[in-house]
Design an enzyme around this catalytic site. Structure first.
Site, PDB file in Angstrom:
ATOM      1  N   ASP A  93      41.497  58.265  28.663  1.00  0.00           N
ATOM      2  CA  ASP A  93      40.100  58.559  28.336  1.00  0.00           C
ATOM      3  C   ASP A  93      39.957  58.621  26.818  1.00  0.00           C
ATOM      4  O   ASP A  93      40.959  58.771  26.096  1.00  0.00           O
ATOM      5  CB  ASP A  93      39.657  59.889  28.961  1.00  0.00           C
ATOM      6  CG  ASP A  93      38.170  60.149  28.756  1.00  0.00           C
ATOM      7  OD1 ASP A  93      37.363  59.349  29.269  1.00  0.00           O
ATOM      8  OD2 ASP A  93      37.808  61.121  28.085  1.00  0.00           O
ATOM      9  N   SER A  94      38.720  58.550  26.359  1.00  0.00           N
ATOM     10  CA  SER A  94      38.466  58.654  24.928  1.00  0.00           C
ATOM     11  C   SER A  94      38.695  60.073  24.418  1.00  0.00           C
ATOM     12  O   SER A  94      38.788  60.281  23.205  1.00  0.00           O
ATOM     13  CB  SER A  94      37.030  58.224  24.621  1.00  0.00           C
ATOM     14  OG  SER A  94      36.108  59.071  25.286  1.00  0.00           O
TER      15      SER A  94
ATOM     16  N   TYR B 150      33.521  57.375  22.146  1.00  0.00           N
ATOM     17  CA  TYR B 150      33.408  55.926  22.283  1.00  0.00           C
ATOM     18  C   TYR B 150      31.965  55.465  22.516  1.00  0.00           C
ATOM     19  O   TYR B 150      31.643  54.305  22.302  1.00  0.00           O
ATOM     20  CB  TYR B 150      34.238  55.460  23.485  1.00  0.00           C
ATOM     21  CG  TYR B 150      35.711  55.246  23.231  1.00  0.00           C
ATOM     22  CD1 TYR B 150      36.376  55.837  22.158  1.00  0.00           C
ATOM     23  CD2 TYR B 150      36.459  54.451  24.093  1.00  0.00           C
ATOM     24  CE1 TYR B 150      37.738  55.647  21.962  1.00  0.00           C
ATOM     25  CE2 TYR B 150      37.816  54.243  23.906  1.00  0.00           C
ATOM     26  CZ  TYR B 150      38.452  54.845  22.833  1.00  0.00           C
ATOM     27  OH  TYR B 150      39.789  54.643  22.648  1.00  0.00           O
ATOM     28  N   GLY B 151      31.124  56.354  23.019  1.00  0.00           N
ATOM     29  CA  GLY B 151      29.836  55.952  23.579  1.00  0.00           C
ATOM     30  C   GLY B 151      28.923  55.151  22.683  1.00  0.00           C
ATOM     31  O   GLY B 151      28.168  54.302  23.155  1.00  0.00           O
TER      32      GLY B 151
ATOM     33  N   CYS C 169      37.259  56.654  31.996  1.00  0.00           N
ATOM     34  CA  CYS C 169      36.236  56.635  30.951  1.00  0.00           C
ATOM     35  C   CYS C 169      35.228  55.568  31.345  1.00  0.00           C
ATOM     36  O   CYS C 169      35.583  54.395  31.493  1.00  0.00           O
ATOM     37  CB  CYS C 169      36.872  56.295  29.600  1.00  0.00           C
ATOM     38  SG  CYS C 169      35.707  56.086  28.232  1.00  0.00           S
ATOM     39  N   ASN C 170      33.980  55.969  31.555  1.00  0.00           N
ATOM     40  CA  ASN C 170      32.965  55.010  31.969  1.00  0.00           C
ATOM     41  C   ASN C 170      32.657  53.994  30.876  1.00  0.00           C
ATOM     42  O   ASN C 170      32.420  52.820  31.161  1.00  0.00           O
ATOM     43  CB  ASN C 170      31.692  55.757  32.368  1.00  0.00           C
ATOM     44  CG  ASN C 170      31.779  56.360  33.744  1.00  0.00           C
ATOM     45  OD1 ASN C 170      31.453  55.728  34.740  1.00  0.00           O
ATOM     46  ND2 ASN C 170      32.226  57.611  33.816  1.00  0.00           N
ATOM     47  N   THR C 171      32.650  54.438  29.622  1.00  0.00           N
ATOM     48  CA  THR C 171      32.358  53.509  28.531  1.00  0.00           C
ATOM     49  C   THR C 171      33.422  52.428  28.447  1.00  0.00           C
ATOM     50  O   THR C 171      33.120  51.242  28.314  1.00  0.00           O
ATOM     51  CB  THR C 171      32.257  54.270  27.199  1.00  0.00           C
ATOM     52  OG1 THR C 171      31.259  55.291  27.301  1.00  0.00           O
ATOM     53  CG2 THR C 171      31.897  53.336  26.070  1.00  0.00           C
TER      54      THR C 171
ATOM     55  N   GLU D 218      33.473  67.654  23.306  1.00  0.00           N
ATOM     56  CA  GLU D 218      34.679  67.465  22.500  1.00  0.00           C
ATOM     57  C   GLU D 218      34.840  68.555  21.436  1.00  0.00           C
ATOM     58  O   GLU D 218      35.955  68.853  21.011  1.00  0.00           O
ATOM     59  CB  GLU D 218      34.661  66.087  21.835  1.00  0.00           C
ATOM     60  CG  GLU D 218      34.912  64.935  22.784  1.00  0.00           C
ATOM     61  CD  GLU D 218      36.345  64.889  23.303  1.00  0.00           C
ATOM     62  OE1 GLU D 218      37.270  65.187  22.540  1.00  0.00           O
ATOM     63  OE2 GLU D 218      36.529  64.564  24.487  1.00  0.00           O
TER      64      GLU D 218
ATOM     65  N   CYS E 212      29.826  59.777  33.262  1.00  0.00           N
ATOM     66  CA  CYS E 212      30.751  59.963  32.145  1.00  0.00           C
ATOM     67  C   CYS E 212      31.692  61.062  32.589  1.00  0.00           C
ATOM     68  O   CYS E 212      31.229  62.119  33.057  1.00  0.00           O
ATOM     69  CB  CYS E 212      30.014  60.361  30.868  1.00  0.00           C
ATOM     70  SG  CYS E 212      31.121  60.821  29.499  1.00  0.00           S
ATOM     71  N   THR E 213      32.973  60.838  32.465  1.00  0.00           N
ATOM     72  CA  THR E 213      33.919  61.814  32.989  1.00  0.00           C
ATOM     73  C   THR E 213      33.966  63.096  32.161  1.00  0.00           C
ATOM     74  O   THR E 213      34.589  64.072  32.572  1.00  0.00           O
ATOM     75  CB  THR E 213      35.328  61.204  33.107  1.00  0.00           C
ATOM     76  OG1 THR E 213      35.706  60.606  31.861  1.00  0.00           O
ATOM     77  CG2 THR E 213      35.355  60.153  34.207  1.00  0.00           C
ATOM     78  N   HIS E 214      33.308  63.115  30.997  1.00  0.00           N
ATOM     79  CA  HIS E 214      33.152  64.366  30.261  1.00  0.00           C
ATOM     80  C   HIS E 214      32.122  65.289  30.926  1.00  0.00           C
ATOM     81  O   HIS E 214      32.237  66.513  30.855  1.00  0.00           O
ATOM     82  CB  HIS E 214      32.667  64.094  28.831  1.00  0.00           C
ATOM     83  CG  HIS E 214      33.711  63.585  27.894  1.00  0.00           C
ATOM     84  ND1 HIS E 214      34.267  62.335  28.012  1.00  0.00           N
ATOM     85  CD2 HIS E 214      34.301  64.158  26.809  1.00  0.00           C
ATOM     86  CE1 HIS E 214      35.142  62.152  27.019  1.00  0.00           C
ATOM     87  NE2 HIS E 214      35.183  63.240  26.284  1.00  0.00           N
TER      88      HIS E 214
END
Length: 278
Positions: free
Chosen positions: A11-12, A43-44, A74-76, A160, A194-196
């Site tokens: 993931d980012s 990353y978005g 990570c979806n992005t 983050e 988004c996995t966040h």
């Protein structure tokens, strides 16, 4: 001693730990490596070229740690890098026997089962939303479902930076929920694309009617991965089963990563710093 051949989860940043946690719970027997590219997150808002470059670099690093299979949690990255990696990079690399999977397709395959009104809202990063990946993929499996989209560019920085559970985050949660829900009065399901975002899930629910489903991806991806491994024994048999878990991050502040990561895994996290080109 047998060399480790773990499942890689990328993931980012820390968000992919929500997917890692579900996968490791569903499939606890395997070894795992988690890599968060926190040093270059988020990353978005980055370009297609940059996201692909960063993702492929991190995937190759995980391959070199022995991973036969890497999950882009990570979806992005799934939206902007996965197809190029699968169709162009892997066939022209030394890693043709390895595999990379994403989170968008397995989610799109089932998300229509969560809605009664056939109207779904998708919340994601700017990159994921602009790619229209969910519009395209959901249409394939649920052509009768209407999909509305909303970019939430400030949510990942909040997470983050450890601000997701503080009162100041409520303003930005409310702002984007108002925007998505104003698109249709009949949206009954919101996908956290988004996995966040599951780290904000409790806050999100407090700002929505009780009858709106809020769907995170972790368990969906875990069930899909279990099915994939059953259907691909050539990959499954390569994986080692020592229940070993290792965590890596591209930020040199590993202590901060460990503090936040430990909140969202079932493991005590003690990460190792990895340098990637900037």
């Amino acid at each position: 001693m047998e060399s480790s051949r773990p499942i890689g989860v990328f993931d980012s940043g820390i968000g992919g730990l929500t997917v890692y946690r579900s996968i490791a719970k569903q499939l606890p027997q395997y070894d795992y490596i988690y890599l968060g590219d926190n040093g270059r997150a988020p990353y978005g808002n980055r370009s297609f070229k940059t996201i692909h470059e960063y993702t492929w670099e991190c995937v190759q690093w995980m391959f070199n740690q022995g991973c036969p299979l890497v999950i882009l949690a990570c979806n992005t990255a799934s939206a902007k890098a996965l197809r190029t990696i699968q169709q162009q990079d892997l066939p022209n690399s030394p890693y043709t026997h390895k595999r990379v999977l994403g989170v968008i397709r397995p989610t799109a395959e089932v998300i229509g089962e969560y809605t009664n009104s056939n109207q779904i809202g998708v919340l994601g990063t700017k990159g994921t939303i602009q790619s229209n990946s969910y519009l395209i993929e959901i249409e394939k499996f649920f052509p009768d479902v209407k999909v509305y989209q909303q970019a939430c560019p400030l949510w990942v920085p909040l997470i983050e930076n450890g601000e997701y559970n503080k009162p100041g985050a409520d303003y930005y949660v409310q702002q984007y929920l108002d925007e998505i829900m104003s698109q249709s009065a009949h949206i009954d399901t919101l996908l956290l694309a988004c996995t966040h975002y599951p780290l904000l899930q409790d806050k999100i629910k407090t700002h929505l009617p009780a009858d709106v489903n809020v769907v995170a991806q972790g368990d969906i991806v875990a069930v899909s991965l279990a099915d994939y491994l059953q259907r691909h024994p050539d990959i499954e048999e390569k994986l080692t089963r020592n229940q070993d878990r290792r965590f890596f991050t591209t930020t040199d502040d590993t202590e901060d990563f460990d503090k936040h990561a430990s909140l969202f895994t079932d493991d005590e996290v003690k990460s190792t710093y990895v340098s990637m080109k900037q």
